[in-house]
Design an enzyme around this catalytic site. Structure first.
Site, PDB file in Angstrom:
ATOM      1  N   CYS A 108      12.350  -1.432  -5.489  1.00 24.22           N
ATOM      2  CA  CYS A 108      11.158  -0.602  -5.357  1.00 24.22           C
ATOM      3  C   CYS A 108      10.444  -0.572  -6.698  1.00 24.22           C
ATOM      4  O   CYS A 108      11.092  -0.439  -7.745  1.00 24.22           O
ATOM      5  CB  CYS A 108      11.547   0.817  -4.943  1.00 24.22           C
ATOM      6  N   HIS A 150      10.510   1.049   4.496  1.00 22.96           N
ATOM      7  CA  HIS A 150      10.573   1.389   3.074  1.00 22.96           C
ATOM      8  C   HIS A 150       9.265   2.053   2.624  1.00 22.96           C
ATOM      9  O   HIS A 150       9.287   3.105   1.985  1.00 22.96           O
ATOM     10  CB  HIS A 150      10.858   0.123   2.250  1.00 22.96           C
ATOM     11  N   GLU A 151       8.134   1.432   2.968  1.00 21.24           N
ATOM     12  CA  GLU A 151       6.836   1.965   2.517  1.00 21.24           C
ATOM     13  C   GLU A 151       6.554   3.334   3.145  1.00 21.24           C
ATOM     14  O   GLU A 151       6.084   4.245   2.471  1.00 21.24           O
ATOM     15  CB  GLU A 151       5.699   0.983   2.833  1.00 21.24           C
ATOM     16  N   HIS A 154       7.997   6.392   1.598  1.00 15.67           N
ATOM     17  CA  HIS A 154       7.286   6.959   0.447  1.00 15.67           C
ATOM     18  C   HIS A 154       6.348   8.097   0.865  1.00 15.67           C
ATOM     19  O   HIS A 154       5.991   8.939   0.049  1.00 15.67           O
ATOM     20  CB  HIS A 154       6.458   5.874  -0.262  1.00 15.67           C
TER      21      HIS A 154
HETATM   22 NI    NI Z   1       9.068   1.484  -2.849  1.00 15.86          NI
END
Ligand code: NI
Length: 186
Positions: A108, A150-151, A154
């Protein structure tokens, strides 16, 4: 073009729950997305979420249309701008009700120099909107599904280390993968 500073783990702004985008196709939004694309490109990232540059909105970009030096073995993922996403995990195969997870390495840009094995749903449907307000609705699997999860994490204040279950497979990229070109890594 403006390359924006990417916030690093420990910054409280990475832990917020982002509100949805309410106005599409505005100059401000297009400018923000241009900056995010420039920033992602400069960092060789496979994706970037608005909270990573301190913007508290449900907005992520991702895509690897060429070979990405940070993920040399990854299949290409279409360049996508995704707002207000909703992820629905799907069974690995039709007719089977079981949701399956798959483990693979992740890094990341907000956690530079480190990699870990992270479990993710192997197949998902994701919906949302592009920057013009047009709907996006895709069913994907594998690396594409991993990048989206994953995104979108966030946007709910979750960084991949919070998903790690096996901490024996969490470490510095240069130690785990000595062959990888360090200059191209975060
Ligand atoms: Ni990330």
């Amino acid at each position: 073009m403006t390359i924006r500073e990417i916030l690093k783990m420990g910054d409280a702004r990475l832990l917020r729950i982002a509100p949805p985008v309410t106005e599409f196709d505005t100059d401000e939004l297009h400018l923000l997305i241009t900056d995010m694309l420039d920033t992602m490109l400069a960092a060789n990232g496979a994706g970037l979420a608005a909270p990573q540059i301190g913007v508290d909105l449900q907005l992520v970009i991702f895509g690897t249309d060429a070979r990405n030096p940070r993920y040399p073995d990854a299949p290409p993922v279409p360049k996508t701008v995704l707002l207000n996403p909703i992820i629905t995990p799907l069974p690995a195969m039709d007719g089977d009700a079981t949701l399956s997870e798959i483990e693979d390495w992740e890094g990341c840009l907000s956690v530079p120099g480190l990699r870990a094995v992270v479990p993710r749903y192997s197949r998902i449907r994701y919906t949302g909107f592009d920057q013009y307000g047009d709907p996006i609705d895709r069913t994907v699997e594998g690396f594409h599904a991993r990048v989206v999860q994953h995104e979108c994490d966030h946007l709910i204040g979750t960084l991949y280390p919070m998903r790690v279950r096996d901490f024996t497979r969490f470490g510095f990229t240069e130690v785990l993968f000595p062959g990888l070109d360090a200059a191209l890594d975060d």
